[in-house]
Motif scaffolding. Structure first.
Motif, mmCIF file in Angstrom:
data_model
loop_
_atom_site.group_PDB
_atom_site.id
_atom_site.type_symbol
_atom_site.label_atom_id
_atom_site.label_comp_id
_atom_site.label_asym_id
_atom_site.label_seq_id
_atom_site.Cartn_x
_atom_site.Cartn_y
_atom_site.Cartn_z
ATOM 1 N N PRO A 1 -4.172 2.587 -3.430
ATOM 2 C CA PRO A 1 -3.758 1.551 -4.380
ATOM 3 C C PRO A 1 -4.811 1.175 -5.414
ATOM 4 O O PRO A 1 -4.460 0.704 -6.505
ATOM 5 C CB PRO A 1 -3.444 0.355 -3.476
ATOM 6 C CG PRO A 1 -3.088 0.941 -2.176
ATOM 7 C CD PRO A 1 -3.970 2.151 -2.043
ATOM 8 N N ASN B 1 0.834 -1.198 0.000
ATOM 9 C CA ASN B 1 0.000 0.000 0.000
ATOM 10 C C ASN B 1 0.876 1.257 0.000
ATOM 11 O O ASN B 1 0.679 2.192 -0.795
ATOM 12 C CB ASN B 1 -0.902 -0.053 1.238
ATOM 13 C CG ASN B 1 -1.820 1.142 1.400
ATOM 14 O OD1 ASN B 1 -1.775 2.104 0.651
ATOM 15 N ND2 ASN B 1 -2.657 1.078 2.418
ATOM 16 N N LYS C 1 2.722 1.796 -3.308
ATOM 17 C CA LYS C 1 1.837 2.267 -4.373
ATOM 18 C C LYS C 1 1.478 3.732 -4.183
ATOM 19 O O LYS C 1 1.456 4.512 -5.151
ATOM 20 C CB LYS C 1 0.560 1.408 -4.389
ATOM 21 C CG LYS C 1 -0.383 1.735 -5.544
ATOM 22 C CD LYS C 1 0.256 1.443 -6.886
ATOM 23 C CE LYS C 1 -0.747 1.656 -8.029
ATOM 24 N NZ LYS C 1 -0.111 1.515 -9.358
ATOM 25 N N ARG C 2 1.202 4.139 -2.958
ATOM 26 C CA ARG C 2 0.886 5.538 -2.690
ATOM 27 C C ARG C 2 2.063 6.441 -3.073
ATOM 28 O O ARG C 2 1.873 7.511 -3.662
ATOM 29 C CB ARG C 2 0.535 5.730 -1.213
ATOM 30 C CG ARG C 2 -0.835 5.185 -0.818
ATOM 31 C CD ARG C 2 -1.006 5.192 0.702
ATOM 32 N NE ARG C 2 -2.311 4.686 1.109
ATOM 33 C CZ ARG C 2 -3.381 5.429 1.342
ATOM 34 N NH1 ARG C 2 -3.294 6.748 1.216
ATOM 35 N NH2 ARG C 2 -4.528 4.888 1.696
#
Length: 391
Positions: A374, A272, A275-276
Motif C-alpha cells: 500500500p 491493504n 490496495k494490493r
C-alpha cells in the motif's frame, strides 16, 4: 530506490507509538492474553475454528508436520508432496520430520501446482500428504486438488504465508486443508516483526499444535483438555502436571509483542488487500499486452491478494532484459521465491528422488518479482509500470 517493502508495519509511526505504550504498561511480555486474543480474532477473520500463534511461519510449518506425526496421521518415510516453486521452510520440515519430499511441478500461467500435475505425479508415486504453497497471492485449482486428496486419503496442508486474503468462489485460500500456515514476517501482508499462525477446523490437531508449540506440555490447553491428558497418564497433581511432557515438541512460543502487533495490524488488513489487488490490476493492464511476458491467469480467483508483483518472461534472455530495466530504474527485485526447490544444495543432499519439472524450471529461469504494497506512491507505480512496456 523502490524496495521490496518500505516499512515494517502499515501505518508505521502510529503502530510503533502504540507498541511502545503497550510495552511500558505491560507486566508480562512472554506469551499470554494478547497472543490468545490475536488467535481468536485472526481465526475468525480467516473463517476457521482455531488459530494457534507461533514465533514464525517457518515454525508453524514444522509444528504442523510434528503434530500430524504425533497424532499418527503421518510417519517416518511417508511421501509428502510439495509445490516445487516454494520457500525452504515449506520443504525442509518434510526432511526434518524424516519424511520423503516429493516435488510437484507448477504451472507457469498460475505459478501453482494444478490438479493435472498432482494426478501426473500420483501415476508413479503414492502420497500420504500434500503440502501446497499458495504462491505470491495466486492459487491453482485448489478445490479440485482438495477433492482428489479426499478421494485418495491424502492429507492436504496449505502454506498460505503469501496469499492471506485471496478468495476463490469455493472459499478463502488457506481454508481448503486440514490446516494452513500464515506468516507475519515484515515483508508479508501484515507484520508482527516475526510471527506465524496455523488455522484449522480440526479440534484434535489444534490441541496437539498447542502441545507441540510449548515443549510437549499441557499448560496452554483448556481445563477439559488438561484433565484428559492428565487422566490418560495418571498425573495426579498440578505440581506434577507442570513438568510433564506428553509428546514431542519445540519452543515455538510467540511473545505478547507478537500478539499486540497482530491485533493492531489486523485493523488495516482489508484496505491493504484492496490496495494490493488494485496495484496488480493496474500493472496487469500493461503487461498483458506485452508479448514478451506470460499472462498470469487468475480467472478462477475472486479476490487476488498479491504478495508481490511477479513478472514471468517467455525466455531467459528476455528476463535479463527486464531485470536490467527494473534495476536501472532503482526497483529492488528478487528471484521467483527460491525457484525450483530441487535446484537448492540442501535438497540434492537429502532428497531421494528428483523429477522432471519443466514448469518450475521455466519459472526458475524466466521469473522474478518486485514489491507490491500500500505504501507505493503514484510515482513508484508509474516507475514500475514504465519497466513493463515492450521497447
Amino acid at each position: 530506490m523502490i524496495p521490496l517493502m518500505k516499512n515494517a508495519f502499515l501505518n508505521e509511526y502510529e503502530t510503533k507509538k502504540a507498541l511502545s505504550e503497550f510495552i511500558m504498561k505491560s507486566d508480562r511480555l512472554s506469551m499470554d492474553a494478547k497472543c490468545a486474543e490475536f488467535e481468536v480474532l485472526f481465526s475468525k477473520k480467516q473463517g476457521r475454528k482455531h488459530g494457534i500463534l507461533f514465533n514464525s511461519g517457518g515454525s508453524a510449518n514444522l509444528a504442523i508436520l510434528q503434530a500430524l506425526k504425533n497424532l499418527g496421521k503421518l510417519k517416518d518415510n511417508d511421501n509428502v508432496g510439495f509445490s516445487a516453486l516454494t520457500w525452504s521452510t515449506n520443504t525442509m520440515p518434510i526432511i526434518q520430520m524424516g519424511m520423503n519430499p516429493i516435488a510437484i511441478d507448477c504451472e507457469p500461467s498460475t505459478l501453482n501446482v494444478m490438479s493435472t500435475h498432482l494426478l501426473d505425479r500420483l501415476k508413479t508415486t503414492p502420497l500420504q500428504a500434500l503440502f501446497l504453497t499458495n504462491v505470491l497471492g495466486f492459487t491453482g485449482d485448489i478445490a479440485t486438488i482438495k477433492k482428489i486428496c479426499e478421494e485418495r486419503d491424502i492429507i492436504l496442508i496449505e502454506d498460505n504465508c503469501e496469499s492471506l486474503g485471496t478468495e476463490l468462489p469455493e472459499g478463502k485460500a488457506g481454508n481448503f486443508s486440514i490446516g494452513a500456515s500464515f506468516s507475519f514476517f515484515v515483508a508479508h501482508h501484515m507484520s508482527t516483526i516475526e510471527g506465524g499462525m496455523i488455522c484449522t477446523d480440526d479440534d484434535e490437531l489444534s490441541e496437539m499444535l498447542r502441545i507441540v508449540r510449548a515443549n510437549g506440555w499441557d499448560r496452554n490447553l483448556n481445563a477439559a483438555q488438561q484433565v484428559k491428558w492428565r487422566t490418560k497418564y495418571g498425573i495426579k497433581s498440578e505440581f506434577e502436571a507442570k513438568y510433564t511432557f506428553y509428546d514431542l515438541g519445540f519452543n515455538f512460543r510467540p511473545t505478547e509483542i507478537t500478539g499486540f502487533l497482530g491485533i493492531y495490524q489486523l485493523q488495516f488488513l482489508d484496505e491493504n488487500i484492496k490496495k494490493r489487488e488494485a496495484n496488480y490490476l493496474r500493472f496487469e493492464s500493461i503487461f498483458k499486452e506485452n508479448t514478451d511476458l506470460v499472462y498470469l491467469n487468475h480467472s478462477h480467483i475472486n479476490v487476488l491478494s498479491t504478495f508481490a508483483f511477479p513478472v514471468v518472461c517467455k525466455t531467459a534472455e528476455l528476463r535479463e532484459k527486464y531485470l536490467s530495466q527494473f534495476s536501472g530504474a532503482g526497483i529492488e527485485i528478487r528471484p521467483m521465491i527460491a525457484g525450483n526447490m530441487q535446484n537448492q544444495p540442501f535438497y540434492k543432499k537429502y532428497a531421494k528422488n528428483l523429477y522432471d519439472l519443466p514448469g518450475s524450471d521455466f519459472l526458475h529461469s524466466n521469473g522474478f518479482y518486485c514489491g507490491n504494497y500500500p505504501e507505493l506512491t503514484e510515482t513508484d507505480l508509474q516507475t514500475i509500470s514504465s519497466c513493463l512496456y515492450k521497447y
